[in-house]
Write an enzyme that holds these catalytic residues in place. Structure first.
Site, PDB file in Angstrom:
ATOM      1  N   LYS A 193      -9.993  -5.131  10.203  1.00  0.00           N
ATOM      2  CA  LYS A 193     -11.157  -4.729   9.409  1.00  0.00           C
ATOM      3  C   LYS A 193     -12.480  -4.863  10.170  1.00  0.00           C
ATOM      4  O   LYS A 193     -13.328  -3.962  10.121  1.00  0.00           O
ATOM      5  CB  LYS A 193     -11.212  -5.522   8.101  1.00  0.00           C
ATOM      6  CG  LYS A 193     -10.088  -5.180   7.133  1.00  0.00           C
ATOM      7  CD  LYS A 193     -10.247  -5.939   5.832  1.00  0.00           C
ATOM      8  CE  LYS A 193      -9.142  -5.602   4.842  1.00  0.00           C
ATOM      9  NZ  LYS A 193      -9.323  -6.264   3.535  1.00  0.00           N
TER      10      LYS A 193
ATOM     11  N   GLY B 131     -13.254 -21.012  -0.955  1.00  0.00           N
ATOM     12  CA  GLY B 131     -12.912 -20.414   0.327  1.00  0.00           C
ATOM     13  C   GLY B 131     -14.041 -19.571   0.896  1.00  0.00           C
ATOM     14  O   GLY B 131     -14.792 -18.932   0.148  1.00  0.00           O
ATOM     15  N   ALA B 132     -14.142 -19.570   2.228  1.00  0.00           N
ATOM     16  CA  ALA B 132     -15.202 -18.811   2.907  1.00  0.00           C
ATOM     17  C   ALA B 132     -14.630 -17.959   4.024  1.00  0.00           C
ATOM     18  O   ALA B 132     -15.300 -17.680   5.015  1.00  0.00           O
ATOM     19  CB  ALA B 132     -16.267 -19.768   3.458  1.00  0.00           C
TER      20      ALA B 132
ATOM     21  N   SER C  26       0.806  -1.226   0.000  1.00  0.00           N
ATOM     22  CA  SER C  26       0.000   0.000   0.000  1.00  0.00           C
ATOM     23  C   SER C  26       0.840   1.278   0.000  1.00  0.00           C
ATOM     24  O   SER C  26       0.520   2.214  -0.747  1.00  0.00           O
ATOM     25  CB  SER C  26      -0.962  -0.004   1.191  1.00  0.00           C
ATOM     26  OG  SER C  26      -1.978  -0.963   1.012  1.00  0.00           O
TER      27      SER C  26
END
Length: 280
Positions: A65, A125-126, A16
């Site tokens: 997050k 994927g979860a 970033s």
């Protein structure tokens, strides 16, 4: 000069600062962008510190997050929907939380020529990365979404959150993956399998042979640039794209929130990619 940064734990690997500083320069913004390692238990303390030190905002990666959601004064629609914040804007005494992951994913998918409307999609994927992807898949018109995951409880809970209409799930057995791929036009990998520095690969990629026609395969991983999943898909004639575009576009949308203005997306993307050459 306004101070911005990304927080995470770890955060040293984050691209970033490289991306954002290149875009900040290209846009002529009076900002500087760094990185701060912040432990997951210190999210609230960092927010107080950021305000005291005069930060205009920051981006957040794991594990912050979800921790940031209840700390915001106001949440964007996507942040509410995903219950996840990756962009925090500090304006006076008011703190705004945004999530640009979903829009970044959609824009990268469009650029790769993978349209969603009317398509069936197999999501691998979860975990945390899957939630914004699944919401955006539904919003963009995907007809059916099958989520493959090793833990039934996790994928069932995620399907309930997103909305069970048009949703199904399966495990990672060859039989179930092959059956789901045969009914799909797109495969989206939201797992870390194949990522640089992470152990584990897909044990069997033969399910890609069942993907319909000129199916597309999108891997959220961007390091390495071509995972075994993408290499195999490409050899089978499918469209492929890695997660670099998603990384760049979620960064563009974040910078627009910080700057409170719409930026030239093409120019920002070009600046980011030029800065990234040789780094991923």
């Amino acid at each position: 000069m306004r101070k911005l940064c990304v927080i995470g734990d770890p955060v040293e690997h984050s691209l970033s600062p490289l991306i954002q500083n290149a875009m900040i320069k290209a846009a002529g913004l009076d900002c500087t962008y760094g990185a701060q390692r912040v432990a997951g238990c210190d999210t609230a303390a960092w927010l107080l510190q950021a305000r005291e030190e005069g930060y205009a905002g920051f981006n957040a990666t794991m594990p912050h997050k979800e921790h940031l959601v209840p700390l915001m004064d106001e949440l964007s629609e996507d942040a509410k929907l995903f219950q996840s914040v990756n962009t925090v804007c500090i304006r006076g005494n008011h703190i705004y939380g945004h999530s640009t992951d979903g829009e970044g994913f959609l824009q990268a998918l469009r650029q790769a020529g993978m349209e969603l409307e009317g398509k069936n999609v197999l999501v691998l994927g979860a975990g945390g990365a899957a939630k914004p992807v699944m919401y955006k898949l539904k919003q963009a018109g995907a007809v059916k979404i099958v989520v493959a995951n090793r833990t039934p409880e996790r994928v069932q809970a995620l399907c309930k959150q997103v909305g069970e209409e048009g949703m199904d799930w399966c495990d990672f057995s060859r039989e179930n993956l092959c059956r789901s791929a045969a009914q799909s036009q797109l495969v989206i990998n939201c797992t870390s399998l194949g990522m640089t520095g992470t152990e584990g690969q897909f044990a069997d990629l033969s399910f890609l042979q069942e993907l319909k026609g000129e199916g597309g395969v999108f891997d959220l991983i961007y390091s390495p640039a071509q995972t075994k999943l993408l290499q195999t898909a490409q050899e089978l004639g499918h469209k492929t794209a890695n997660g670099l575009g998603m990384l760049i576009w979620q960064g563009i949308y974040s910078l627009e929130q910080f700057a409170q203005t719409q930026l030239d997306g093409a120019a920002m993307e070009a600046a980011a990619r030029q800065a990234l050459e040789g780094n991923v």
